[in-house]
Write an enzyme that holds these catalytic residues in place. Structure first.
Site, PDB file in Angstrom:
ATOM      1  CG  ASP A 124      38.994  35.364  39.201  1.00  0.00           C
ATOM      2  OD1 ASP A 124      40.117  35.014  38.830  1.00  0.00           O
ATOM      3  OD2 ASP A 124      38.187  35.939  38.437  1.00  0.00           O
ATOM      4  CE  LYS A 169      39.866  35.407  35.459  1.00  0.00           C
ATOM      5  NZ  LYS A 169      38.953  36.508  35.795  1.00  0.00           N
ATOM      6  CB  CYS A 193      35.664  34.088  36.654  1.00  0.00           C
ATOM      7  SG  CYS A 193      35.727  35.849  36.212  1.00  0.00           S
TER       8      CYS A 193
HETATM    9  C1  VGL Z   1      34.356  38.171  38.047  1.00  0.00           C
HETATM   10  C2  VGL Z   1      32.887  39.844  37.537  1.00  0.00           C
HETATM   11  C3  VGL Z   1      33.911  40.673  37.207  1.00  0.00           C
HETATM   12  C4  VGL Z   1      34.584  36.772  38.522  1.00  0.00           C
HETATM   13  C5  VGL Z   1      35.409  39.003  37.698  1.00  0.00           C
HETATM   14  O1  VGL Z   1      35.684  36.468  39.011  1.00  0.00           O
HETATM   15  O2  VGL Z   1      33.633  35.957  38.431  1.00  0.00           O
HETATM   16  N1  VGL Z   1      33.100  38.595  37.950  1.00  0.00           N
HETATM   17  N2  VGL Z   1      35.177  40.256  37.302  1.00  0.00           N
END
Ligand code: VGL
Ligand code: ZN
Length: 209
Positions: A17, A116, A161
């Site tokens: 991410d 995701k 994540c």
């Molecule tokens: C994430 C919160 C919401 C992450 C993704 O990538 O850690 N955190 N969506």
């Protein structure tokens, strides 16, 4: 064999991410998030196998505070699968915020992108299983089929994540290594909690340098 300096063909670097919305200026900025791209790039050059994950939400995703009347970001709500943090709108499919903030080298090296969080009703922190703990993303099957037995993680956010991905990796029978200086986290408290859970689960925590 040390997976950081000399990864084998069975090791995969999973870059979690690293997207505009998780970097300074983004909708859910992680402090220091922009610094991860360089280290991911340096790590990636040593690996034969690189996988990226991409948080990829529809605009009406149920993990957004905006989808719940009277709720503000970072408050909690109850989802059918358990407690859920409500987030600011982030990583909306096709938006600038959802684009990767990685070097061209890393983008070119990536062999697959696991998206995701695209189901409106279910959030997904882990790269393997969505937050209902049962819906697979397909990454475990991909790794098994390719003979990838050890996952080395860098990216954002350490306390969400990255952390849950590493814990699930071990649960699913893989070895998991988290490169601490290749990650940044959202909040001190959840970072401590996740580091403890990772250590208890048997995740190896190392530094790249
Ligand atoms: C994430 C919160 C919401 C992450 C993704 O990538 O850690 N955190 N969506
Ligand atoms: Zn998200």
């Amino acid at each position: 064999m040390d997976p950081i300096s000399s990864p084998s063909e069975h090791d995969v670097l999973i870059v979690v991410d690293v997207q505009n919305d998780f970097c300074p200026g983004g909708a859910l900025a992680v402090p220091g998030g922009g610094e991860v791209a360089t280290i991911a790039s340096r790590l990636g050059s040593r690996f034969a196998n690189v996988v990226l994950t991409q948080d990829w939400h529809p605009a009406d995703h149920k993990s957004f505070a905006s989808a719940h009347e009277g709720k503000a970001p970072f408050e909690m709500t109850a989802m059918p699968y358990g407690d859920q943090v409500l987030w600011p709108d982030h990583c909306i499919q096709g938006s600038h915020g959802a684009e990767f903030r990685l070097t061209d080298a890393t983008l070119q090296k990536a062999q697959i992108v696991i998206r995701k969080g695209f189901r409106p009703e279910v959030d997904s922190y882990s790269a393997f299983l969505e937050n209902d703990q049962t819906t697979p993303t397909g990454l475990a099957g991909y790794m098994k089929e390719r003979g990838l037995t050890r996952a080395v993680f860098a990216g954002l956010a350490l306390d969400f994540c990255v952390g849950f991905s590493a814990i699930d990796a071990v649960k699913l029978g893989f070895e998991a290594v988290v490169v601490l200086d290749g990650c940044r986290g959202i909040a001190a408290e959840s970072i401590e909690e996740r580091l403890t859970q990772m250590r208890e689960a048997g995740v190896q925590i190392v530094d790249a340098i």
